[in-house]
Design an enzyme around this catalytic site. Structure first.
Site, PDB file in Angstrom:
ATOM      1  N   ASP A  87       0.843  -1.195   0.000  1.00  0.00           N
ATOM      2  CA  ASP A  87       0.000   0.000   0.000  1.00  0.00           C
ATOM      3  C   ASP A  87       0.879   1.246   0.000  1.00  0.00           C
ATOM      4  O   ASP A  87       2.067   1.179   0.305  1.00  0.00           O
ATOM      5  CB  ASP A  87      -0.927   0.002   1.231  1.00  0.00           C
ATOM      6  CG  ASP A  87      -2.142   0.913   1.048  1.00  0.00           C
ATOM      7  OD1 ASP A  87      -3.062   0.847   1.866  1.00  0.00           O
ATOM      8  OD2 ASP A  87      -2.141   1.702   0.066  1.00  0.00           O
ATOM      9  N   GLY A  88       0.251   2.337  -0.394  1.00  0.00           N
ATOM     10  CA  GLY A  88       0.983   3.611  -0.394  1.00  0.00           C
ATOM     11  C   GLY A  88       0.840   4.290   0.958  1.00  0.00           C
ATOM     12  O   GLY A  88       0.338   3.700   1.910  1.00  0.00           O
ATOM     13  N   ALA A  89       1.303   5.517   1.025  1.00  0.00           N
ATOM     14  CA  ALA A  89       1.164   6.301   2.261  1.00  0.00           C
ATOM     15  C   ALA A  89       1.284   7.782   1.905  1.00  0.00           C
ATOM     16  O   ALA A  89       1.811   8.149   0.857  1.00  0.00           O
ATOM     17  CB  ALA A  89       2.235   5.929   3.276  1.00  0.00           C
ATOM     18  N   LYS A 100      -1.952   7.711   6.621  1.00  0.00           N
ATOM     19  CA  LYS A 100      -2.681   7.216   5.464  1.00  0.00           C
ATOM     20  C   LYS A 100      -4.097   7.754   5.469  1.00  0.00           C
ATOM     21  O   LYS A 100      -4.614   8.116   6.521  1.00  0.00           O
ATOM     22  CB  LYS A 100      -2.688   5.682   5.465  1.00  0.00           C
ATOM     23  CG  LYS A 100      -1.333   5.096   5.054  1.00  0.00           C
ATOM     24  CD  LYS A 100      -1.295   3.584   5.100  1.00  0.00           C
ATOM     25  CE  LYS A 100      -2.264   2.952   4.134  1.00  0.00           C
ATOM     26  NZ  LYS A 100      -2.147   3.492   2.756  1.00  0.00           N
ATOM     27  N   GLY A 101      -4.693   7.814   4.258  1.00  0.00           N
ATOM     28  CA  GLY A 101      -6.055   8.341   4.199  1.00  0.00           C
ATOM     29  C   GLY A 101      -6.201   9.502   3.230  1.00  0.00           C
ATOM     30  O   GLY A 101      -7.284  10.033   3.035  1.00  0.00           O
ATOM     31  N   GLY A 102      -5.076   9.882   2.596  1.00  0.00           N
ATOM     32  CA  GLY A 102      -5.165  10.943   1.589  1.00  0.00           C
ATOM     33  C   GLY A 102      -6.171  10.581   0.506  1.00  0.00           C
ATOM     34  O   GLY A 102      -6.833  11.437  -0.066  1.00  0.00           O
ATOM     35  N   GLY A 103      -6.298   9.257   0.284  1.00  0.00           N
ATOM     36  CA  GLY A 103      -7.254   8.786  -0.716  1.00  0.00           C
ATOM     37  C   GLY A 103      -8.581   8.353  -0.104  1.00  0.00           C
ATOM     38  O   GLY A 103      -9.416   7.750  -0.765  1.00  0.00           O
ATOM     39  N   GLU A 109      -8.002  -0.128   4.185  1.00  0.00           N
ATOM     40  CA  GLU A 109      -6.544  -0.283   4.114  1.00  0.00           C
ATOM     41  C   GLU A 109      -6.008  -0.848   5.419  1.00  0.00           C
ATOM     42  O   GLU A 109      -5.146  -1.728   5.436  1.00  0.00           O
ATOM     43  CB  GLU A 109      -5.873   1.055   3.809  1.00  0.00           C
ATOM     44  CG  GLU A 109      -6.089   1.523   2.382  1.00  0.00           C
ATOM     45  CD  GLU A 109      -5.528   2.906   2.128  1.00  0.00           C
ATOM     46  OE1 GLU A 109      -5.322   3.680   3.100  1.00  0.00           O
ATOM     47  OE2 GLU A 109      -5.288   3.234   0.955  1.00  0.00           O
TER      48      GLU A 109
HETATM   49  O1  DER Z   1      -5.048   7.008   1.129  1.00  0.00           O
HETATM   50  C1  DER Z   1      -3.991   6.347   1.274  1.00  0.00           C
HETATM   51  O2  DER Z   1      -3.532   6.025   2.388  1.00  0.00           O
HETATM   52  C2  DER Z   1      -3.261   5.987   0.035  1.00  0.00           C
HETATM   53  O3  DER Z   1      -2.395   4.946   0.235  1.00  0.00           O
HETATM   54  C3  DER Z   1      -2.665   7.219  -0.520  1.00  0.00           C
HETATM   55  O4  DER Z   1      -2.626   8.275   0.345  1.00  0.00           O
HETATM   56  C4  DER Z   1      -1.325   7.094  -1.174  1.00  0.00           C
HETATM   57  O5  DER Z   1      -1.565   7.775  -2.331  1.00  0.00           O
HETATM   58  P1  DER Z   1      -0.511   8.013  -3.505  1.00  0.00           P
HETATM   59  O6  DER Z   1       0.195   6.696  -3.702  1.00  0.00           O
HETATM   60  O7  DER Z   1      -1.389   8.383  -4.650  1.00  0.00           O
HETATM   61  O8  DER Z   1       0.374   9.105  -3.032  1.00  0.00           O
END
Ligand code: DER
Length: 255
Positions: A87-89, A100-103, A109
């Site tokens: 996963d991203g962050a 996390k949670g920008g999306g 997650e």
């Molecule tokens: O929402 C999240 O936690 C996602 O992992 C996200 O914030 C990461 O988004 P990006 O890979 O588009 O920077």
């Protein structure tokens, strides 16, 4: 360095270092970086038996569009652990704690990340900071819609200067809704301390002196009635998990 090429390099490295083609269940996160992880898995994966567990609608779309087979998180047998989750962050600190949670996908997650034997955070160099809330200013919090006013008030009491309900005028007028039909509050806090900062006397980390330690703040917010989940991921990155940071090639960051 081009951000997209840094994300792609991080995704490729994470898969090269950690993806096992004989795995049976693989968690796939949300956002834009994860697309490169799935691209790299597609290139390396030959086992059609692998099932990919999404962390929301977007994540599921990425899996399906890559021709991979999704399985819903709640379809997994109760005792099944995922072999690995990627996963991203939004930000990662020196202890591999993540914001996390920008999306707005943080709830599923966290469900998936906690159900995986290994959690790999894949991030480009912008996300790597010494402490959380250095570059990314707020903590995303998923809340029941009816609880927004009281949670906003409680966050101010905890020391958040200007917590805000996430709204969007581009895609939809009014508050953004998550895949659970909840709302997101983004709460700014001062840069978070880690355990060694407390030991070094840099603050109590319990909010009483204006400083917060990562886990203490996460617990304090999670305890507020109306909060479903908090966008602080801590303790998920065991010694065998890396936050991959892509910059001029790829630097592997281990806890
Ligand atoms: O929402 C999240 O936690 C996602 O992992 C996200 O914030 C990461 O988004 P990006 O890979 O588009 O920077």
């Amino acid at each position: 360095v081009n951000i997209e090429s840094a994300k792609r390099a991080a995704g490729k490295q994470a898969v090269a270092d950690h993806f096992d083609p004989s795995a049976s269940h693989v968690g796939i996160g949300s956002g834009t970086t994860i697309v490169y992880v799935v691209e790299a898995i597609k290139e390396s994966s030959t086992n059609p038996q692998i099932r990919f567990v999404p962390t929301g609608y977007q994540s599921r779309q990425v899996i399906v569009q890559a021709g991979l087979t999704p399985i819903a998180f709640d379809s997994l047998p109760e005792d099944t652990m995922l072999d690995i989750a990627f996963d991203g962050a939004d930000e990662v600190d020196v202890e591999l704690n993540c914001i996390k949670g920008g999306g707005a996908c943080l709830f599923q997650e966290k469900l998936v990340a906690e159900r995986a034997k290994k959690f790999i955070c894949v991030a480009d160099y912008r996300k790597k900071q010494d402490r959380l809330l250095t570059n990314w200013p707020t903590i995303p919090i998923e809340v029941a819609p009816i609880s927004v006013p009281t949670v906003l008030h409680s966050l101010r009491v905890l020391g958040s200067s200007n917590p805000k309900l996430r709204t969007t005028l581009l895609e939809k007028s009014g508050p953004l809704k998550t895949d659970q039909d909840f709302f997101i509050i983004d709460a700014p806090f001062p840069k978070l301390l880690i355990a060694e900062d407390i030991a070094a006397g840099k603050g109590k980390g319990d909010g009483s002196d204006g400083t917060w330690e990562v886990n203490k703040l996460s617990e304090a917010i999670k305890a507020l009635t109306g909060v479903l989940e908090v966008g602080i991921f801590s303790g998920l990155n065991g010694p065998d998990a890396d936050a991959i940071s892509g910059k001029e090639g790829v630097k592997t960051v281990t806890s």
